[in-house]
Design a protein around this motif. Structure first.
Motif, PDB file in Angstrom:
ATOM      1  N   GLN A 174      36.984  18.094  54.733  1.00  0.00           N
ATOM      2  CA  GLN A 174      37.055  19.029  53.617  1.00  0.00           C
ATOM      3  C   GLN A 174      36.426  20.372  53.985  1.00  0.00           C
ATOM      4  N   ALA A 175      35.400  20.315  54.807  1.00  0.00           N
ATOM      5  CA  ALA A 175      34.652  21.532  55.133  1.00  0.00           C
ATOM      6  C   ALA A 175      35.261  22.310  56.298  1.00  0.00           C
ATOM      7  N   LEU A 176      36.328  21.789  56.884  1.00  0.00           N
ATOM      8  CA  LEU A 176      36.881  22.450  58.076  1.00  0.00           C
ATOM      9  C   LEU A 176      37.403  23.847  57.762  1.00  0.00           C
ATOM     10  N   LYS A 177      37.171  24.759  58.715  1.00  0.00           N
ATOM     11  CA  LYS A 177      37.754  26.096  58.611  1.00  0.00           C
ATOM     12  C   LYS A 177      38.888  26.194  59.615  1.00  0.00           C
ATOM     13  N   ASP A 178      39.947  26.854  59.215  1.00  0.00           N
ATOM     14  CA  ASP A 178      41.107  26.965  60.108  1.00  0.00           C
ATOM     15  C   ASP A 178      40.742  27.795  61.341  1.00  0.00           C
ATOM     16  N   LEU A 179      41.675  27.841  62.291  1.00  0.00           N
ATOM     17  CA  LEU A 179      41.442  28.508  63.573  1.00  0.00           C
ATOM     18  C   LEU A 179      40.883  29.912  63.402  1.00  0.00           C
ATOM     19  N   ASN A 180      39.929  30.259  64.260  1.00  0.00           N
ATOM     20  CA  ASN A 180      39.524  31.660  64.287  1.00  0.00           C
ATOM     21  C   ASN A 180      40.469  32.413  65.222  1.00  0.00           C
ATOM     22  N   LYS A 181      40.291  33.737  65.320  1.00  0.00           N
ATOM     23  CA  LYS A 181      41.263  34.538  66.075  1.00  0.00           C
ATOM     24  C   LYS A 181      41.324  34.136  67.533  1.00  0.00           C
ATOM     25  N   ARG A 182      40.142  33.832  68.096  1.00  0.00           N
ATOM     26  CA  ARG A 182      40.095  33.476  69.514  1.00  0.00           C
ATOM     27  C   ARG A 182      40.887  32.187  69.764  1.00  0.00           C
ATOM     28  N   GLU A 183      40.650  31.182  68.931  1.00  0.00           N
ATOM     29  CA  GLU A 183      41.354  29.915  69.113  1.00  0.00           C
ATOM     30  C   GLU A 183      42.853  30.092  68.890  1.00  0.00           C
ATOM     31  N   PHE A 184      43.172  30.861  67.863  1.00  0.00           N
ATOM     32  CA  PHE A 184      44.590  31.103  67.568  1.00  0.00           C
ATOM     33  C   PHE A 184      45.271  31.753  68.764  1.00  0.00           C
ATOM     34  N   PHE A 185      44.586  32.720  69.349  1.00  0.00           N
ATOM     35  CA  PHE A 185      45.156  33.464  70.471  1.00  0.00           C
ATOM     36  C   PHE A 185      45.480  32.546  71.646  1.00  0.00           C
ATOM     37  N   ILE A 186      44.532  31.712  72.057  1.00  0.00           N
ATOM     38  CA  ILE A 186      44.832  30.899  73.245  1.00  0.00           C
ATOM     39  C   ILE A 186      45.880  29.831  72.943  1.00  0.00           C
ATOM     40  N   LEU A 187      45.837  29.250  71.759  1.00  0.00           N
ATOM     41  CA  LEU A 187      46.865  28.251  71.442  1.00  0.00           C
ATOM     42  C   LEU A 187      48.238  28.914  71.333  1.00  0.00           C
ATOM     43  N   ALA A 188      48.267  30.141  70.808  1.00  0.00           N
ATOM     44  CA  ALA A 188      49.552  30.830  70.677  1.00  0.00           C
ATOM     45  C   ALA A 188      50.133  31.123  72.058  1.00  0.00           C
ATOM     46  N   ILE A 189      49.286  31.556  72.990  1.00  0.00           N
ATOM     47  CA  ILE A 189      49.802  31.838  74.335  1.00  0.00           C
ATOM     48  C   ILE A 189      50.367  30.571  74.960  1.00  0.00           C
ATOM     49  N   LEU A 190      49.623  29.485  74.826  1.00  0.00           N
ATOM     50  CA  LEU A 190      50.118  28.236  75.409  1.00  0.00           C
ATOM     51  C   LEU A 190      51.400  27.793  74.718  1.00  0.00           C
ATOM     52  N   ALA A 191      51.473  27.992  73.400  1.00  0.00           N
ATOM     53  CA  ALA A 191      52.681  27.593  72.674  1.00  0.00           C
ATOM     54  C   ALA A 191      53.884  28.386  73.182  1.00  0.00           C
ATOM     55  N   ILE A 192      53.674  29.685  73.399  1.00  0.00           N
ATOM     56  CA  ILE A 192      54.781  30.506  73.885  1.00  0.00           C
ATOM     57  C   ILE A 192      55.237  30.015  75.262  1.00  0.00           C
ATOM     58  N   LEU A 193      54.272  29.694  76.118  1.00  0.00           N
ATOM     59  CA  LEU A 193      54.648  29.220  77.455  1.00  0.00           C
ATOM     60  C   LEU A 193      55.383  27.887  77.392  1.00  0.00           C
ATOM     61  N   VAL A 194      54.878  26.980  76.550  1.00  0.00           N
ATOM     62  CA  VAL A 194      55.511  25.667  76.432  1.00  0.00           C
ATOM     63  C   VAL A 194      56.964  25.827  75.982  1.00  0.00           C
TER      64      VAL A 194
END
Lengths: 675, 499
Positions: free
Chosen positions: B445-465
């Motif tokens: 319940q207390a979780l916060k969604d991705l911060n910008k840094r996390e979003f950035f690296i996952l987005a780059i990997l997603a684009i590559l995948v």
């Protein structure tokens, strides 16, 4: 715009819309979700109609869009094959998709996942279009898996519900079992035909008809039979044929619009489309066709029985879909590919209509799906009532309506088919007519006629009581159901038109004209059903009206009519009779309630079995044997050895001196021996 | 200037990250970690940019070694500093330098203790691993191979979990014991040729019995690293204890050192033995694919599950090697690259959850999609890629290897195809239990969604995948000539004439 650009635009517009809404939907106003996606799919639909018109007069288009991968001598491409088969599929897919997009505005308007839903259904439209427009097996597999992905996402759309997330995992995994066969089939095609391009494969196929391969020991198998059965296993997963049908009823956990679009009209027919597309291969193996027709008839008959005892409005329609997919498969097995595609098309319209009608009823009933709580809705929801009646009549094969032409043709094809198993198929599809009429009109009467039963029910008695309040609160006894707005009614009306009329206009060109000439290949000598059908048409029926008039005097019509009458008698006049039958034959009822035990068998044998083996391999193989005996065992052994060595270190100088002398002696003697 | 750079590009690729690592060590001061972080990021980005000309200046038609550098290092043993890379090595070098950037960003505010040492370990390790991929001298190779163990050992041993000592010792002993036998093989071949040049070994005729021994010596080193069944049990332990960055490098690159080395040493040096033992190697690969997938199914720890999934996916790599055709070999290389992206992404995803809740147990979660919708979208994408969904990179390699395997034996493909079912089963079942359902507890319940840094690296990997899945041809264009050349080399017997 050149034709090539149009072909590209048709799938890419829905994809673009899906991406815009999926990625940026939360920054845009709510209405953007439906405006953008509907614009995309509407243009796609208009272009598809244009492409179909063009395909009627011009040669098939078969070109590569880009080269996906090259490896050694093999190259894999993304490309389009636009002939009348794909053009017709494109029109059906985009039309039903457009209707569902519009309908969704009404059905999902309260849902907080509004934009996500539109993004998914547009993504689905893209995937399905890529599937039907493909000119090669690889892209077909791409589309195949992509529609599976979207189906997974949409069945689990309400991801907090335990039943929904169970159903979507189940759907994906059961489809993967089918894909397992499909991929191996594709592998055999590439290996033996040297290409995955349809045209290349089909052109060499006849020369390979007698090729044998060895799979187990020296027993030789026909390459065509093995390949076709493997490919068909893929179709069994996607088109929900027994025993891979188990995911489809559970998929009803998804929102109703996608049940109409994906789990009735389009995605589940991908397997049918695929086999029809592969007709040049399947025609070369009567064994594979026998396999197909037997699986199809089992599905058509036994899934129909299950429709009789369902009380959830969507599940009745779902079992009816399973049964109808079985009919299409029977047509494929009888080499009546064009009939299968014809039924695919008519079914897409009337089944989408029935599902959307069911959705409208569900909205009217405030998300109560139990048909035992309904009744007399014709008074409150006239449009839904009339359109659902049209859909039901089309489904049971009422002469002149679209379902009649396609279904009767399937029955005829099964009758004339000569492959092994066709006798059973004929029996199954005939019996199925009665069963279909009975369960369809059981539902129809219970929902639209009779007493207004929600006025009597207690609200804690819902069978959907495990669901969250938001979606299943049901109608209170003092309320009247209301028909939803025009966004719901318009798709119902627009789908009712082809449900009524498309069969009448399409049967002659599609089945007996040259609509599928050069697209679908039938070896009339080996598999004469289609030839006989054409013969009948030309000598007896002459026209759609002739066929309808003739149809009034045939057994299927009598069976359908008696099904309707019996349903009326049982559920309107004497509801005590079905209850008594249910009590009397409780064992049969139990078997049907358990859906023949497929689910519990799969749960106990495959799911629990895999976990059991996995646990054993882990606990015994990895932990005990490899880590316990070998890795840590080696460490222990070294520990023990070092203990022995430690004993040698006595601390007494003469021991060391003695050891050194022996060592020097040994080294010297070794050195001397070498010289 | 540019000419000089291009002539020594491999040296730059190796030594720039090492130099950057040493510089970062000088900033070792936990009270001012941001200087360290920015310096490390700068170093890793520059090191990555330096490797890009390896792609842009690559001669696609040439299957041999390019960008070669060679001078004498130790005269008495004829050891050379000899570098060069072919179409198989370069994708892996790029993967290494890229992954280091990801690791540096992923550690940004997560690592608070000994930031400089942590960042330096990864930068130095990156250089050493690029060294492994680009040396053409056996001793130089051996030095890099062993040296990269040290920073990895430190990463797990210092920043690892509670059971890190057991895991590090297991990891170290397993890999060290394997490599000793490889050293023996090198010394033997030095005696035969008087050289440590790999190209000399390629030409060295050897009787089958010797080839088999040499092959098995290499096998001991490489099979542990990949890891192949049954020498795989160090990997789940190492992953569980390693910090996120350590897991990423371990999965994305360290495992590929083993796969790459099979292609660089074991197979071309002992081609007859490779054919002779191919049934054995294929059997081990298929066991890895099926057995390990079943084991993955019942894991309760997310990192262990992904570790087992890695082993299963690496089974496709070794299967692809030993079916000796283009589709199989190129599929194996594609699978290595793709696995680099997907496993990094999966471990980063676990890291995202671990940083917030400090648990890797699946049953500590449930309904994460409710509180972290953006994160859930990424996780489902990577899970689908891990299940080999077409359109993602995870599909390409498996598809190619299965199509290659069916040409050798239908049943190889049959068994390998089980991954379609089991791969989806263990991955999506985990997704279901972690992400779907109602919010399971107060932590979720207390979780916060991705911060910008996390979003950035996952987005780059997603684009590559997605990019590799939609258009893999640029990758296979690189490997094509090299693989074809390697296959023709492997097809020629190296048995001495007259035997």
């Amino acid at each position: 715009m050149s034709m090539q650009q149009i072909y590209l635009a048709i799938p890419l517009l829905p994809l673009l819309a899906a991406m815009i809404i999926g990625l940026f939907g939360k920054y845009l106003p709510r209405a953007a979700a439906h405006v953008v996606t509907i614009a995309g799919v509407a243009i796609s639909f208009a272009l598809s109609v244009y492409v179909l018109k063009d395909a009627m007069v011009s040669q098939p288009y078969n070109e590569t869009v880009y080269s996906w991968l090259k490896s050694g001598n093999f190259s894999f491409e993304i490309g389009f094959l636009i002939d009348r088969l794909s053009a017709m599929m494109m029109v059906v897919v985009t039309f039903v998709s457009l209707m569902v997009h519009i309908y969704t505005i009404g059905y999902m308007h309260e849902d907080k996942g509004y934009a996500r839903f539109f993004s998914y259904i547009s993504l689905f439209t893209f995937s399905m279009l890529m599937l039907v427009m493909s000119n090669n097996f690889m892209q077909l597999f791409f589309g195949w898996e992509a529609v599976g992905l979207v189906s997974y996402l949409l069945i689990g759309f309400w991801y907090t519900r335990p039943t929904a997330i169970y159903a979507n995992l189940k759907a994906f995994l059961v489809n993967r079992v089918g894909d397992f066969g499909f991929l191996l089939g594709i592998g055999l095609v590439l290996f033996h035909f040297g290409s995955l391009d349809y045209a290349a494969v089909f052109s060499v196929a006849p020369a390979m008809a007698d090729t044998k391969i060895n799979l187990i020991g020296n027993a030789s198998w026909s390459l065509m039979t093995v390949t076709c059965i493997l490919l068909f296993i893929g179709a069994m997963g996607k088109s929900a044929q027994v025993p891979l049908h188990v995911w489809l009823p559970d998929s009803m956990e998804g929102p109703t619009p996608i049940s109409a679009l994906i789990h009735a009209a389009t995605m589940v027919t991908a397997g049918i489309f695929m086999v029809a597309r592969m007709s040049p291969l399947f025609e070369l193996s009567s064994t594979a066709l026998s396999f197909v027709i037997v699986i199809g008839s089992i599905t058509a008959l036994f899934m129909g029985f299950l429709g009789i005892i369902q009380n959830d409005i969507k599940r009745v329609v779902a079992y009816s879909t399973l049964s109808q997919l079985g009919y299409m498969t029977v047509a494929l097995g009888a080499s009546a590919y064009s009939v299968a595609i014809f039924h695919l098309m008519t079914h897409a319209f009337f089944k989408a209509l029935l599902f959307l009608g069911a959705g409208s009823v569900i909205m009217g009933m405030h998300h109560d799906q139990d048909i035992r709580n309904m009744g007399n809705l014709k008074k409150y929801m006239p449009i839904t009532w009339i359109t659902s009646l049209i859909g039901s009549l089309a489904l049971i094969g009422t002469p002149l309506l679209s379902g009649f032409y396609s279904k009767d043709s399937i029955i005829e094809a099964a009758k004339f088919s000569t492959v092994a198993g066709s006798g059973f198929a004929y029996f199954a599809v005939l019996t199925g007519v009665f069963v279909t009429a009975f369960y369809s009109f059981r539902m129809y009467f219970l929902v639209f006629h009779g007493k207004e039963k929600w006025r009597e029910v207690k609200h804690d008695a819902h069978h959907h009581d495990d669901h969250d309040e938001e979606h299943h609160h049901g109608l209170s006894p003092t309320d009247d159901p209301h028909e939803p707005g025009w966004v719901v009614k318009l798709p119902l009306i627009l789908l009712a038109v082809p449900s009524l009329a498309i069969g009448y206009f399409a049967i002659e060109p599609m089945l007996f004209g040259d609509f599928f000439k050069g697209v679908i290949f039938v070896d009339a000598h080996a598999h004469p059903a289609m030839h006989e059908l054409a013969h009948h048409w030309h000598t007896i029926f002459h026209s759609p009206v002739g066929m309808a008039v003739h149809g009034l005097m045939t057994l299927p019509f009598a069976l359908a009519a008696s099904g309707v009458v019996l349903a009326w008698f049982f559920y309107m006049k004497r509801p005590d009779i079905p209850a008594a039958i249910q009590a009397k034959f409780s064992m049969i009822n139990q078997i049907l309630e358990n859906k023949y035990g497929f689910d519990s068998f799969n749960d106990r044998f495959f799911a629990a079995g895999s976990r059991f083996i996995g646990n054993k391999l882990w606990q015994i193989g990895d932990v005990k044997v490899i880590d316990g005996a070998m890795v840590n065992g080696t460490a222990n052994l070294i520990g023990k050895l070092s203990g022995v060595v430690r004993k040698l270190q006595t601390g007494l100088i003469y021991h060391y001196a003695f050891a050194m002398i022996i060592g020097v002696f040994l080294m010297l003697s070794l050195g001397l021996l070498k010289i | 200037m540019l000419e000089y750079f291009l002539q020594h590009i491999l040296s730059f690729s190796i030594w720039l990250p090492v130099l950057a690592g040493v510089l970062v060590l000088f900033t070792a001061n936990d009270s001012k970690p941001n200087l360290t972080r920015w310096l490390a990021l700068f170093g890793s980005v520059v090191s990555f940019l330096v490797t890009i000309p390896l792609y842009t200046h690559f001669n696609f038609a040439d299957g041999g070694f390019q960008f070669q550098e060679r001078f004498l290092w130790i005269m008495s043993f004829n050891i050379h500093y000899h570098l060069g890379a072919d179409g198989i090595a370069i994708p892996l070098i790029l993967l290494t330098s890229f992954t280091t950037v990801i690791v540096v960003i992923s550690a940004w505010e997560v690592i608070e203790k000994r930031v400089a040492q942590y960042m330096a370990s990864f930068l130095i390790m990156s250089g050493l691993m690029i060294g492994v991929f680009s040396t053409l001298d056996a001793i130089l190779y051996y030095v890099f191979w062993e040296a990269m163990l040290i920073p990895m050992f430190l990463v797990i041993g210092i920043w690892g979990g509670p059971n890190r000592v057991y895991a590090t010792v297991k990891f170290f002993l397993y890999t060290l014991l394997g490599s000793l036998l490889m050293l023996v093989a090198f010394i033997y071949m030095f005696h035969q040729t008087g050289s440590f040049a790999i190209s000399d070994y390629y030409q060295l005729p050897l009787p089958l019995s010797v080839q088999v021994l040499i092959f098995l010596a290499f096998f001991a080193a490489f099979a542990v690293k990949i890891p192949m069944w049954p020498v795989h049990t160090w990997l789940p332990d190492a992953h569980v204890e390693a910090p996120t960055g350590g897991s990423v490098v371990l999965a994305a690159i360290a495992l590929k050192l083993g796969g790459y080395s099979f292609l660089r040493f074991a197979m071309p040096i002992a081609p007859d033995a490779a054919h002779y033992l191919s049934g054995f190697m294929i059997t081990l690969s298929l066991i890895a694919i099926v057995y390990i997938a079943l084991v993955a199914l019942v894991q309760k720890d997310m990192k262990k599950l992904i570790a087992y999934s890695s082993i299963s996916h690496m089974g496709f790599v070794t299967l692809g090697f030993f079916i000796f055709n283009n589709l199989g070999l190129e599929g194996a290389v594609v699978q290595m690259i793709s696995h680099g992206f997907i496993s990094s992404a999966m471990f980063l995803c676990v890291g995202v959850l671990y940083d917030r809740v400090h648990s890797r147990q699946i049953d500590a979660y449930g309904g994460v999609a409710n509180t972290m919708p953006a994160f859930a979208a990424f996780a489902v994408l990577f899970a689908m890629a891990n299940s080999g969904l077409p359109g993602t990179s995870g599909f390409v390699g498996e598809f190619m290897v299965i199509l290659g395997a069916i040409q050798v034996n239908f049943w190889y493909a049959f068994l390998a195809s089980f991954t379609l079912i089991f791969g989806a089963a263990y991955t999506l079942w985990m997704v279901k239990r972690v992400f779907y359902g109602e919010v399971a507890n107060a932590n979720v319940q207390a979780l916060k969604d991705l911060n910008k840094r996390e979003f950035f690296i996952l987005a780059i990997l997603a684009i590559l995948v997605l990019a590799v899945g939609i258009y893999p041809q640029p990758l296979t264009d690189m490997t094509n000539a090299t693989v074809t050349q390697l296959l023709s080399h492997l097809a020629n017997s190296k048995l001495p004439a007259g035997l």
